[in-house]
Motif scaffolding. Structure first.
Motif, mmCIF file in Angstrom:
data_model
loop_
_atom_site.group_PDB
_atom_site.id
_atom_site.type_symbol
_atom_site.label_atom_id
_atom_site.label_comp_id
_atom_site.label_asym_id
_atom_site.label_seq_id
_atom_site.Cartn_x
_atom_site.Cartn_y
_atom_site.Cartn_z
ATOM 1 N N LEU A 39 61.198 1.785 83.694
ATOM 2 C CA LEU A 39 61.255 2.698 84.842
ATOM 3 C C LEU A 39 62.638 3.324 84.945
ATOM 4 N N TYR A 42 62.686 5.996 82.309
ATOM 5 C CA TYR A 42 61.812 7.106 82.713
ATOM 6 C C TYR A 42 62.508 7.967 83.770
ATOM 7 N N SER A 43 63.094 7.322 84.761
ATOM 8 C CA SER A 43 63.759 8.050 85.849
ATOM 9 C C SER A 43 64.936 8.855 85.322
ATOM 10 N N THR A 48 64.451 11.984 87.906
ATOM 11 C CA THR A 48 63.864 11.639 89.194
ATOM 12 C C THR A 48 64.548 10.388 89.731
ATOM 13 N N ASN A 53 60.516 6.338 92.765
ATOM 14 C CA ASN A 53 59.507 5.980 91.763
ATOM 15 C C ASN A 53 59.014 4.559 91.980
ATOM 16 N N TYR A 56 56.809 4.371 95.088
ATOM 17 C CA TYR A 56 55.458 4.856 94.800
ATOM 18 C C TYR A 56 54.624 3.775 94.115
ATOM 19 N N TYR A 110 51.153 11.254 92.533
ATOM 20 C CA TYR A 110 52.579 10.930 92.417
ATOM 21 C C TYR A 110 53.487 12.075 92.858
ATOM 22 N N GLU A 111 53.229 13.266 92.373
ATOM 23 C CA GLU A 111 54.101 14.394 92.689
ATOM 24 C C GLU A 111 54.107 14.694 94.184
ATOM 25 N N TYR A 114 56.120 11.881 95.845
ATOM 26 C CA TYR A 114 57.543 12.010 95.549
ATOM 27 C C TYR A 114 58.185 13.083 96.430
ATOM 28 N N PHE A 213 53.016 3.440 84.457
ATOM 29 C CA PHE A 213 53.712 4.613 85.001
ATOM 30 C C PHE A 213 54.756 5.126 84.020
ATOM 31 N N SER A 214 55.522 4.218 83.465
ATOM 32 C CA SER A 214 56.641 4.613 82.613
ATOM 33 C C SER A 214 56.213 5.122 81.259
#
Length: 215
Positions: A39, A42-43, A48, A53, A56, A110-111, A114, A213-214
Motif C-alpha cells: 500500500l 501503491y500510494s 495518493t 487509502n 477506504y 474508491y475514487e 477518496y 487493492f495494491s
C-alpha cells in the motif's frame, strides 16, 4: 441510514450475546502489526494519500460482514444491523493540539470515497470545533490514526454495561522491519457481538484487501 432488526431467538450468537450483554458486559480488543509495504508503494506510485487509502480499505472490510455493522437501540431494546457503517476520522490541529471529528460517508467506489474524504479533511482543517455529534450519526465507527508513535499495544475502555457495538479502530505509524513496512492496528469490539475470532478476522480481511487493492 437503514437497518434491519435482529431476531434474538434465531441470532446465531444468541447464547454469547445474552451472556456478554447481561452477565459479563465487556469488550475485546487486539493489536497486531500488518504489512502495508504494498500500500505504501501503491500510494507513492499513484501520488495518493496512504492515510485515505487505508481508511477506504478499513471501511470496506468493516462493511463486508454483518457482525461489524451491529447496533443497539436503547429506546426499544432492539439489536439491529445497519446496511452500512461510515468512518469517523480525525483532523489534528498543531496550533491547538486538539482534534476535530470528521464524518466521512463510505462509498464502495474508491475514487468517490477518496475525493469525499479528502474534501472532508480540508473542511475540518478550517475549524477548531470538536463537533462530535453521535446522536445524529449512529452508524458511524471510530477510525483514529495515532500518527506520533509506532506503538505495541493500545487499550480503549468503555463503562461496564455500555452496549456500544460500533467498531473502534486505531492505527499508528508504520516502521520498517527487515525491508518491510509494518503498521500497528488495534481493533476493539463489544464482546456481546464479537469474540476473538471475529476481532482477529478483521486483520485477516485487512491483509486480503490490502493485497487486492495494491495489485
Amino acid at each position: 441510514m437503514n437497518y434491519k432488526i435482529i431476531d434474538r431467538d434465531t441470532y446465531y450468537r444468541k447464547g454469547v450475546f445474552r451472556h456478554f450483554s447481561e452477565d459479563c458486559k465487556c469488550s475485546t480488543s487486539m493489536t497486531a502489526r500488518i504489512d502495508v509495504t504494498d500500500l505504501f508503494e501503491y500510494s507513492k506510485k499513484t501520488k495518493t494519500k496512504f492515510y485515505i487509502n487505508f481508511l477506504y480499505i478499513l471501511s470496506k472490510v468493516l462493511n463486508s460482514r454483518e457482525d461489524y455493522r451491529m447496533g443497539y437501540l436503547w429506546e426499544t431494546d432492539e439489536l439491529i444491523c445497519y446496511d452500512e457503517i461510515n468512518p469517523i476520522q480525525y483532523v489534528f490541529h498543531e496550533d491547538t493540539e486538539t482534534c476535530t471529528p470528521v464524518y466521512t460517508k463510505y462509498f464502495e467506489d474508491y475514487e468517490k470515497f477518496y475525493a469525499n474524504a479528502l474534501n472532508d479533511i480540508e473542511k475540518a482543517k478550517q475549524t477548531r470545533d470538536y463537533g462530535l455529534d453521535m446522536a445524529n450519526h449512529p452508524n458511524w465507527f471510530d477510525a483514529s490514526y495515532i500518527s506520533w508513535l509506532s506503538y505495541d499495544s493500545l487499550n480503549i475502555e468503555l463503562p461496564d454495561g455500555y452496549l456500544f457495538f460500533a467498531p473502534i479502530v486505531n492505527w499508528g505509524r508504520y516502521r520498517k522491519e527487515n525491508g518491510r513496512f509494518l503498521m500497528p492496528v488495534t481493533v476493539r469490539l463489544n464482546h456481546a457481538i464479537a469474540d476473538g475470532y471475529l476481532v482477529a478476522n478483521v486483520f485477516r480481511l485487512l491483509e486480503q484487501e490490502l493485497k487486492c487493492f495494491s495489485s
